[in-house]
Write a protein that holds these residues in place. Structure first.
Motif, PDB file in Angstrom:
ATOM      1  N   PRO A 116       0.787  -1.232   0.000  1.00 36.22           N
ATOM      2  CA  PRO A 116       0.000   0.000   0.000  1.00 36.22           C
ATOM      3  C   PRO A 116       0.820   1.284   0.000  1.00 36.22           C
ATOM      4  CG  PRO A 116       0.071  -0.914   2.203  1.00 36.22           C
ATOM      5  CD  PRO A 116       0.775  -1.900   1.316  1.00 36.22           C
ATOM      6  N   GLU A 117       2.145   1.163   0.129  1.00 36.79           N
ATOM      7  CA  GLU A 117       3.000   2.348   0.223  1.00 36.79           C
ATOM      8  C   GLU A 117       4.347   2.022  -0.405  1.00 36.79           C
ATOM      9  OE1 GLU A 117       3.232   2.964   4.404  1.00 36.79           O
ATOM     10  OE2 GLU A 117       4.137   1.011   4.802  1.00 36.79           O
ATOM     11  N   GLN A 118       5.237   2.991  -0.430  1.00 39.71           N
ATOM     12  CA  GLN A 118       6.589   2.715  -0.896  1.00 39.71           C
ATOM     13  C   GLN A 118       7.147   1.517  -0.124  1.00 39.71           C
ATOM     14  OE1 GLN A 118       8.745   4.062  -3.204  1.00 39.71           O
ATOM     15  NE2 GLN A 118       7.135   5.366  -4.042  1.00 39.71           N
ATOM     16  N   PHE A 119       7.785   0.592  -0.836  1.00 35.69           N
ATOM     17  CA  PHE A 119       8.238  -0.630  -0.174  1.00 35.69           C
ATOM     18  C   PHE A 119       9.557  -1.103  -0.767  1.00 35.69           C
ATOM     19  CE2 PHE A 119       6.485  -2.262  -4.047  1.00 35.69           C
ATOM     20  CZ  PHE A 119       7.197  -3.422  -4.312  1.00 35.69           C
ATOM     21  N   ARG A 120      10.187  -1.983   0.002  1.00 40.32           N
ATOM     22  CA  ARG A 120      11.344  -2.756  -0.461  1.00 40.32           C
ATOM     23  C   ARG A 120      11.257  -4.086   0.247  1.00 40.32           C
ATOM     24  NH1 ARG A 120      16.038  -2.112  -3.141  1.00 40.32           N
ATOM     25  NH2 ARG A 120      17.856  -3.312  -2.475  1.00 40.32           N
ATOM     26  N   MET A 121      11.419  -5.185  -0.494  1.00 41.96           N
ATOM     27  CA  MET A 121      11.275  -6.493   0.133  1.00 41.96           C
ATOM     28  C   MET A 121      12.166  -7.524  -0.537  1.00 41.96           C
ATOM     29  SD  MET A 121       7.641  -8.094  -1.196  1.00 41.96           S
ATOM     30  CE  MET A 121       7.386  -8.535  -2.939  1.00 41.96           C
ATOM     31  N   VAL A 122      12.409  -8.615   0.192  1.00 38.23           N
ATOM     32  CA  VAL A 122      13.078  -9.789  -0.355  1.00 38.23           C
ATOM     33  C   VAL A 122      11.995 -10.827  -0.632  1.00 38.23           C
ATOM     34  CG1 VAL A 122      14.818 -11.566  -0.004  1.00 38.23           C
ATOM     35  CG2 VAL A 122      15.117  -9.319   1.026  1.00 38.23           C
ATOM     36  N   ASP A 123      11.990 -11.370  -1.836  1.00 33.77           N
ATOM     37  CA  ASP A 123      11.013 -12.378  -2.250  1.00 33.77           C
ATOM     38  C   ASP A 123      11.758 -13.696  -2.464  1.00 33.77           C
ATOM     39  OD1 ASP A 123       8.706 -13.652  -3.368  1.00 33.77           O
ATOM     40  OD2 ASP A 123       9.425 -13.154  -5.381  1.00 33.77           O
ATOM     41  N   VAL A 124      11.437 -14.718  -1.672  1.00 28.30           N
ATOM     42  CA  VAL A 124      12.086 -16.034  -1.768  1.00 28.30           C
ATOM     43  C   VAL A 124      11.091 -17.029  -2.357  1.00 28.30           C
ATOM     44  CG1 VAL A 124      13.224 -17.890  -0.503  1.00 28.30           C
ATOM     45  CG2 VAL A 124      13.483 -15.522   0.260  1.00 28.30           C
ATOM     46  N   THR A 125      11.473 -17.672  -3.444  1.00 25.14           N
ATOM     47  CA  THR A 125      10.628 -18.676  -4.092  1.00 25.14           C
ATOM     48  C   THR A 125      11.278 -20.041  -3.951  1.00 25.14           C
ATOM     49  OG1 THR A 125       9.876 -17.034  -5.712  1.00 25.14           O
ATOM     50  CG2 THR A 125       9.485 -19.343  -6.243  1.00 25.14           C
ATOM     51  N   VAL A 126      10.519 -21.035  -3.459  1.00 27.18           N
ATOM     52  CA  VAL A 126      11.063 -22.383  -3.272  1.00 27.18           C
ATOM     53  C   VAL A 126      10.095 -23.409  -3.846  1.00 27.18           C
ATOM     54  CG1 VAL A 126      12.266 -21.715  -1.162  1.00 27.18           C
ATOM     55  CG2 VAL A 126       9.994 -22.705  -0.990  1.00 27.18           C
ATOM     56  N   THR A 127      10.614 -24.578  -4.193  1.00 23.68           N
ATOM     57  CA  THR A 127       9.761 -25.679  -4.602  1.00 23.68           C
ATOM     58  C   THR A 127       9.130 -26.315  -3.371  1.00 23.68           C
ATOM     59  OG1 THR A 127      11.567 -27.282  -4.455  1.00 23.68           O
ATOM     60  CG2 THR A 127      11.250 -26.174  -6.584  1.00 23.68           C
TER      61      THR A 127
END
Length: 331
Positions: A116-127
């Motif tokens: 909903p606002e300015q953001f920064r994130m780490v996105d981890v994708t796993v099987t």
């Protein structure tokens, strides 16, 4: 196969197909689990784990059910906000997280993710197989806010924050760091399953994780096979096959893919450049240079020698133009 992140060893690589500036915000319809999210600034794949840094202004990610095909292989995604909030809607629930919390969703079912606002994130994708869970299991875990200040969640949250702050200065092979992300992610999901699942499902997940650990420890042994794995864990070969069938793969295929992932990791490590390519294969239980090369090409699209050559060229570019790469990796 996405080549954006397969040959860069020491740092997360700048995406070569970045979308328009993230600050524009808006709506993104997510068509597949492999789709690069708008605002992705860096992305790297570690075997069964993909880690991305994403930033931007207010936006909404939506994957509608009409875009999810029957039998499509899905993935689990874990978000760790570094700045701003992340809202996840899935499986009849919604969760809201801020740093250092974590939250997950499954790409195999409809979801909505809102920043909903300015953001920064780490996105981890796993099987799913990496964490010993089926897609059905994950329905108990999605869209729930997890504290990032205790237990395995605290360790994983701190590691992901460190990736963002210090990823550029990491001097060891990035694949080793990816192994830490994978291991902590598996432990975290196992913790959460113990809180919400019946004992029978917890036992099955624990067995799957033990089998995976055993295989990775004994990859170099030529005798490693589904029959040997079943015998070592006091289960029948048929039951072993049934467990892996839930993840859409056979035990033999999974062992082979783990061997190839180990080889890719070692070929990406400059400190192992003195080892012949064939020996790299043998260290992971893949004997015969032509056999190893054929399997590696089938999995990654290039031969082991080509993979190493591309990585060396990338290393050379980094050494001759460090400022350019640093600018691409920074915020």
């Amino acid at each position: 196969m996405q080549r954006v992140s397969e040959v860069k060893p020491r740092q997360m690589r700048r995406c070569t197909a970045d979308p328009p500036p993230a600050e524009r915000g808006g709506l993104q319809i997510v068509k597949s689990h492999e789709e690069i999210l708008e605002g992705t600034t860096a992305r790297h794949r570690f075997g069964e784990v993909t880690v991305s840094l994403v930033q931007g202004g207010p936006r909404e990610l939506v994957r509608p059910g009409r875009l999810i095909g029957d039998g499509e292989r899905s993935r689990l995604r874990m978000c760790r906000p570094l700045h701003g909030e992340v809202w996840v809607f899935q499986d009849g629930r919604h969760g809201v997280v801020r740093p250092p919390q974590l939250i997950s969703f499954d790409t195999g079912r409809p979801f909505k993710v809102i920043m909903p606002e300015q953001f920064r994130m780490v996105d981890v994708t796993v099987t799913h197989s990496l964490v010993g869970l089926t897609a059905a299991d994950t329905q108990r875990l999605t869209a729930r806010a997890w504290s990032g200040d205790q237990g395995a969640a605290a360790l994983l949250s701190s590691l992901l924050e460190g990736l963002d702050r210090h990823g550029e200065e990491v001097e060891t092979a990035v694949d080793l760091l990816g192994g830490s992300v994978a291991g902590l992610t598996a432990v975290l999901f196992a913790e959460r399953m113990r809180e919400v699942a019946p004992d029978s499902e917890i036992a099955r997940q624990a067995l799957m994780l033990r089998i995976q650990a055993h295989v990775r420890e004994h990859l170099a042994e030529p005798s490693l096979s589904p029959i040997e794995v079943a015998r070592r864990h006091n289960i029948s070969l048929r039951y072993l096959q049934k467990i892996f069938q839930e993840f859409g793969v056979s035990p033999a295929r999974w062992i082979r893919d783990e061997r190839l992932a180990r080889c890719r990791s070692e070929l990406a490590d400059p400190s192992l450049d003195h080892l012949p390519v064939a020996l790299i294969g043998e260290r992971a239980g893949l004997y015969g240079a032509s056999h190893f090369s054929r399997l590696f090409r089938g999995r990654y699209g290039v031969t082991p020698s080509e993979f190493r050559k591309e990585r060396r060229a990338m290393d050379h570019h980094h050494d001759t133009d460090p400022a350019g790469l640093r600018a691409g990796a920074r915020r």
